[in-house]
Design a protein around this motif. Structure first.
Motif, PDB file in Angstrom:
ATOM      1  N   SER A  84      -3.953  -2.716   0.644  1.00 19.86           N
ATOM      2  CA  SER A  84      -3.966  -1.690   1.688  1.00 19.86           C
ATOM      3  C   SER A  84      -2.573  -1.122   1.952  1.00 19.86           C
ATOM      4  CB  SER A  84      -4.542  -2.250   2.994  1.00 19.86           C
ATOM      5  OG  SER A  84      -3.772  -3.353   3.458  1.00 19.86           O
ATOM      6  N   ASN A 103       2.678   3.204   3.577  1.00 21.96           N
ATOM      7  CA  ASN A 103       1.520   3.255   4.472  1.00 21.96           C
ATOM      8  C   ASN A 103       0.734   1.950   4.348  1.00 21.96           C
ATOM      9  OD1 ASN A 103       1.575   6.279   2.965  1.00 21.96           O
ATOM     10  ND2 ASN A 103       1.696   6.280   5.182  1.00 21.96           N
ATOM     11  N   GLY A 106      -3.665   2.831   5.570  1.00 19.86           N
ATOM     12  CA  GLY A 106      -3.833   4.263   5.685  1.00 19.86           C
ATOM     13  C   GLY A 106      -3.163   4.899   6.873  1.00 19.86           C
ATOM     14  N   THR A 713      -9.476   5.250  11.749  1.00 27.64           N
ATOM     15  CA  THR A 713      -9.327   4.658  10.421  1.00 27.64           C
ATOM     16  C   THR A 713     -10.203   3.420  10.339  1.00 27.64           C
ATOM     17  OG1 THR A 713      -7.067   5.483  10.182  1.00 27.64           O
ATOM     18  CG2 THR A 713      -7.708   3.656   8.774  1.00 27.64           C
ATOM     19  N   ASN A 741     -10.737   2.062   2.579  1.00 30.37           N
ATOM     20  CA  ASN A 741     -10.057   2.638   3.736  1.00 30.37           C
ATOM     21  C   ASN A 741     -10.429   4.109   3.854  1.00 30.37           C
ATOM     22  OD1 ASN A 741      -7.551   4.112   4.995  1.00 30.37           O
ATOM     23  ND2 ASN A 741      -7.321   1.987   5.590  1.00 30.37           N
ATOM     24  N   THR A 743      -9.923   7.502   6.653  1.00 34.93           N
ATOM     25  CA  THR A 743      -9.395   8.085   7.890  1.00 34.93           C
ATOM     26  C   THR A 743     -10.124   9.391   8.188  1.00 34.93           C
ATOM     27  OG1 THR A 743      -7.194   7.098   7.706  1.00 34.93           O
ATOM     28  CG2 THR A 743      -7.374   9.122   8.973  1.00 34.93           C
ATOM     29  N   LEU A 765      -4.787   9.520   0.312  1.00 34.34           N
ATOM     30  CA  LEU A 765      -4.820   8.178  -0.265  1.00 34.34           C
ATOM     31  C   LEU A 765      -6.174   7.889  -0.891  1.00 34.34           C
ATOM     32  CD1 LEU A 765      -3.019   5.974   2.410  1.00 34.34           C
ATOM     33  CD2 LEU A 765      -2.077   6.897   0.293  1.00 34.34           C
ATOM     34  N   LYS A 767      -9.587   5.990  -1.441  1.00 39.05           N
ATOM     35  CA  LYS A 767     -10.399   5.236  -0.493  1.00 39.05           C
ATOM     36  C   LYS A 767     -10.573   3.787  -0.933  1.00 39.05           C
ATOM     37  CE  LYS A 767     -13.117   9.042   1.451  1.00 39.05           C
ATOM     38  NZ  LYS A 767     -14.482   9.595   1.649  1.00 39.05           N
TER      39      LYS A 767
END
Length: 884
Positions: A84, A103, A106, A713, A741, A743, A765, A767
């Motif tokens: 992550s 990051n 996310g 998120t 992840n 958002t 980013l 997922k």
């Protein structure tokens, strides 16, 4: 995806069928034990909490795992381990090329708190402006300042912890514990380069421990890194055409470079202390220095035939001569203008003849200074220093205490050469000192804890304490010439008869030249200055095992900030062991992150290019207090607020094996980021001038920081570990970590945040991300293999136009042989199969056009620099390790 994709999937399937994965142990000896039994110090004030017993998801990585890689950058090291965690490599990102913004889960870099030995690490001097939408406007610590050789272990808490640690701990906490050995010397020397033959990389790292008297120790760590630049772009289309038409004017073969910056750095850490019986004195600190170089966009000197000022390959400057009558004229169908040193002879923009030379003092002809065009070279020098001293111990009745004081400072100085200040004319300097950014922080902490026996399965650990935090941010002046408003800016254009030349909207045409060092104007007195903020915090943290199966934690924190008032946050955590092999856990918390003085006052100007519209764009980032920003709708920044929920299950089916699955849901209100782009019209320029904007005549775009959106998120983390002792076959340590992840922008102000910005926040980013690691050891021989899988991601530019880039596997491999107890040799490769992200596409609506003449976009880039696994391809290295 390449044909390697099928091979990659097959390899992953075979690996998963053999074993579940395994996380980092503190030392090779600790690998003999159950990895879930590792004691943790992050996210808890208890002294007996283990990874498997933690009510919050936490990963522990040993120092050995950090150094079994081909990168010296802690950002890259963590990305290879934590699914992550993501960090981009910006090819032309101003300061973001020098201080990379990571990051976690996310969320922006400054929503992750970074600790050193459990104490807050100071922020970098850079407020991220050149980064993507996820990180733009963030102000966080610079992880690259910490060399892996100095770190004993890293704990990554994947949960909100503002109630325990204060501002910033929304996405999680990264705590790096420094090495504390009191004897022995160890280190390694590494050389590597990319498969393409560039990016030659030298690293020398050393750690040494010594005793101080009978009860003390001091541990030193040092690292030297010299990394060469890389190039993965092609020449700009305009430069390519110009070189064909005018081969003798010196157009560079590669007009600009897309790749890693050149880097040279030295970093040092010290960690030490004295045992005084019931108490200890401790100290630690660092000094880091780095010097980096990146290429900016190429500035074309003159137009190529067929590509006039209304065409594709226009030159960077508007070159007029307002001192000579008759140079400007009107013509049927519109106004016709000639560049400096020319005279209009016909009705079209190409009908003019040369009337002056480079020696004519009245003519500002830029091709006289840079006949073949020019590419500004941007330099960043970072000096980072910190120091902490503390006193901790235990009183007779069981109360433990830890009192500490620390100071940290980050300074970033900018210089640039190979450019000019166009508003000063052709006599402008070509080298500039642009000024400095400096972040200073002072931290005082008092942490106390008492184990209160009340008859539960474990004592009630009552922890409480307070913190004083002061931070200051300074913008220092550049050379006067770097920001000077010269005589060639803001000049109005007239017809031959003396009447004004008008734009389509009725305003008068201005031939104003860009103000300041072209590419990145220096910090002027209007921008320079210092601001500060103080905060006081107090917390109460309670943890206990009510029964052998049921654990509870409660935390609350009150914070007073000198510029934003009071805030209160809280957290509750629960864990219930259904059986010794199955446990449920969950947390609920609130959090906050206050805008830093740097974010409130950040300001910059940059010359950029949009490949869809290759005209040069002068873009400004203004502080929210600026009259111009207020005129465009900026409001005072306020603290971000968050709610964080997580829940999961931890399985320990057998000795040496664990599997955890955790869901998280993080809502951030009033999130801070850069606004959408406000395009400046000619009709607005008189107002901008009246508001005191020096470059009112040339600025094209304005952005500022804003609280104008909320996000949610969500994600799932899956972490499995297994350690298999296979007799004569050796020992297998296996790890699988998966992350999903997503958002979503749940609320926004459409007057401030654009649809493009929303797409960037939601889709930049991947997922899905997976990391599988196998570490096999048999006697003196060991092999580490790592497979990273990234799902597709989308890049969105203004328009909005976007392109989705495919998923990809990236494999790393390192083999080591221990000749004796003193020396080890290792060879390895990152991205061993030399995988690249998809190229930019020419399909309608994507991020092209891609020009057939060069194979790249207008600016020469071929790959997206926001790729989560980079764009440089494979990297091989060889390393010699030693210990005495």
């Amino acid at each position: 995806m390449r044909k390697l994709g099928l091979i990659s999937i097959s390899a992953m399937a075979v690996a998963l069928s053999v074993s579940l994965p395994a996380y980092g142990q503190e030392t090779p000896q600790a690998a003999e034990a159950d990895p879930g039994a590792t004691i943790i110090v992050t996210g808890t004030r208890r002294t007996d909490r283990t990874v498997a017993e933690s009510p919050t998801p936490i990963d522990v990585y040993s120092g050995d795992e950090l150094t079994k890689q081909g990168s010296a950058d802690m950002n890259q090291v963590l990305q290879n381990l934590v699914p992550s965690f993501s960090v981009a490599r910006y090819a032309i990102g101003d300061g973001s090329s020098f201080v990379r913004p990571p990051n976690l889960r996310g969320l922006p870099p400054d929503e992750t708190l970074v600790l050193l030995n459990g104490k807050r690490m100071h922020r970098s001097a850079l407020v991220q402006i050149g980064a993507n939408a996820l990180s733009a406007g963030a102000h966080s610590a610079d992880l690259a300042q910490v060399p892996a050789v100095a770190v004993k272990s890293v704990e990554v808490l994947r949960d909100g912890a503002s109630a325990q640690y204060g501002s910033d701990a929304i996405a999680g906490v990264i705590n790096m514990t420094l090495k504390d050995a009191s004897d022995g010397i160890s280190g390694y020397a590494r050389y590597g380069q990319y498969y393409e033959g560039d990016g030659k990389d030298y690293q020398v790292a050393l750690n040494a421990g010594f005793k101080l008297g009978d009860t003390g120790f001091i541990n030193f760590s040092g690292e030297y890194v010299n990394s060469g630049k890389t190039s993965r772009g092609v020449t700009r289309a305009g430069a390519f055409q110009l070189a064909i038409e005018q081969p003798n004017i010196g157009v560079p073969e590669l007009a600009q470079r897309y790749g890693n910056p050149k880097l040279e750095s030295e970093r040092f850490f010290v960690n030490g202390g004295f045992d005084l019986g019931d108490a200890q004195v401790y100290f630690f600190g660092n000094y880091g220095h780095s010097f980096q170089e990146e290429s900016f966009n190429y500035r074309q000197s003159v137009n190529a035939t067929g590509f006039g000022k209304n065409g594709i390959f226009n030159d960077i400057f508007t070159d007029f001569d307002n001192t000579r009558p008759g140079i400007q004229t009107g013509a049927a169908g519109g106004n016709v203008y000639a560049p400096n040193g020319y005279e209009v002879t016909g009705p079209t923009a190409r009908d003019y003849t040369r009337v002056s030379t480079c020696s004519d003092p009245l003519v500002q002809n830029w091709s006289c200074v840079y006949p073949g065009g020019f590419t500004p070279i941007f330099f960043g020098k970072i000096d980072d220093i910190s120091g902490t001293v503390g006193y901790k111990g235990e009183l007779d009745f069981g109360l433990t205490y830890d009192l500490s004081a620390g100071y940290g400072q980050s300074t970033l100085r900018y210089t640039m050469n190979g450019t000019m200040n166009p508003s000063l004319g052709i006599t402008s300097p070509t080298e500039f000192y642009l000024g400095k950014l400096q972040q200073r922080e002072t931290l005082l902490n008092a942490d106390l804890a008492y184990p209160w026996e009340v008859g539960f399965a474990s004592p009630v650990t009552v922890a409480f304490g307070g913190q004083f935090h002061r931070e200051s941010y300074e913008i220092g002046l550049g050379d006067a010439a770097s920001y000077a408003v010269g005589p060639y800016t803001g000049n109005l254009v007239f017809h031959q008869d003396g009447t004004p030349v008008l734009n389509a909207d009725g305003s008068q045409l201005s031939t104003g030249q860009p103000v300041g060092a072209n590419g990145f104007p220096g910090y002027s007195p209007a921008i320079a200055g210092e601001s500060s903020r103080s905060s006081l915090g107090a917390y109460l943290d309670i943890e206990t095992d009510i029964t052998e199966q049921f654990s509870v934690g409660l935390a609350g924190r009150f914070e007073h900030l000198s510029d934003f008032g009071n805030t209160t946050t809280g957290k509750v955590s629960l864990r219930y062991a259904i059986t010794p092999a199955i446990a449920l856990r969950g947390t609920a918390s609130t959090g906050f992150r206050a805008p830093t003085p740097g974010q409130v006052n950040t300001s910059s100007i940059a010359t950029t290019f949009n490949p869809g519209n290759p005209n040069a764009i002068e873009s400004m980032t203004l502080p929210v207090s600026s009259p111009v920003a207020r005129y465009l709708g900026a409001k005072s920044l306020t603290p971000e607020e968050s709610t964080n929920f997580s829940g999961g299950v931890v399985l320990t089916p057998m000795s040496g094996a664990t599997l955890s699955v955790d869901y998280y849901n993080i809502k951030v209100r009033d999130r801070i980021g850069t606004s959408g782009v406000f395009t400046v019209t000619d009709a607005q320029r008189p107002t901008l001038q009246s508001l005191g904007l020096a470059n009112y005549a040339t600025v094209n775009e304005v952005v500022f920081l804003t609280n104008a959106f909320d996000t949610r998120t969500q994600g799932i983390d899956v972490v499995g570990t297994y350690r298999l002792v296979a007799g004569d076959m050796g020992v297998f340590n296996s790890t699988l970590a998966l992350n999903w992840n997503k958002t979503k922008v749940t609320s926004f102000d459409p007057d401030v945040i654009s649809a493009t910005r929303i797409q960037q926040l939601e889709k930049t980013l991947p997922k899905y991300r997976a990391v599988f690691t196998e570490n096999w050891t048999m006697g003196a021989f060991s092999v580490l293999g790592r497979a990273n899988w990234y799902s597709k991601f989308t890049v969105t530019d203004d328009g909005p136009v976007q392109q989705t880039f495919g998923s990809e596997f990236v494999f790393d491999l390192e083999a080591s042989y221990e000749f004796n107890e003193n020396f080890t040799i290792s060879v390895g490769a990152n991205n061993i199969f030399d995988n690249y992200p998809d190229k930019f596409s020419n399909t309608a609506g994507t991020l092209g056009p891609v020009y057939a003449s060069t194979g790249g976009r207008f600016t020469g880039d071929v790959y997206p620099d926001t790729s989560p696994f980079g764009f440089n391809g494979g990297f091989w290295y060889a390393k010699v390790g030693f210990k005495f």
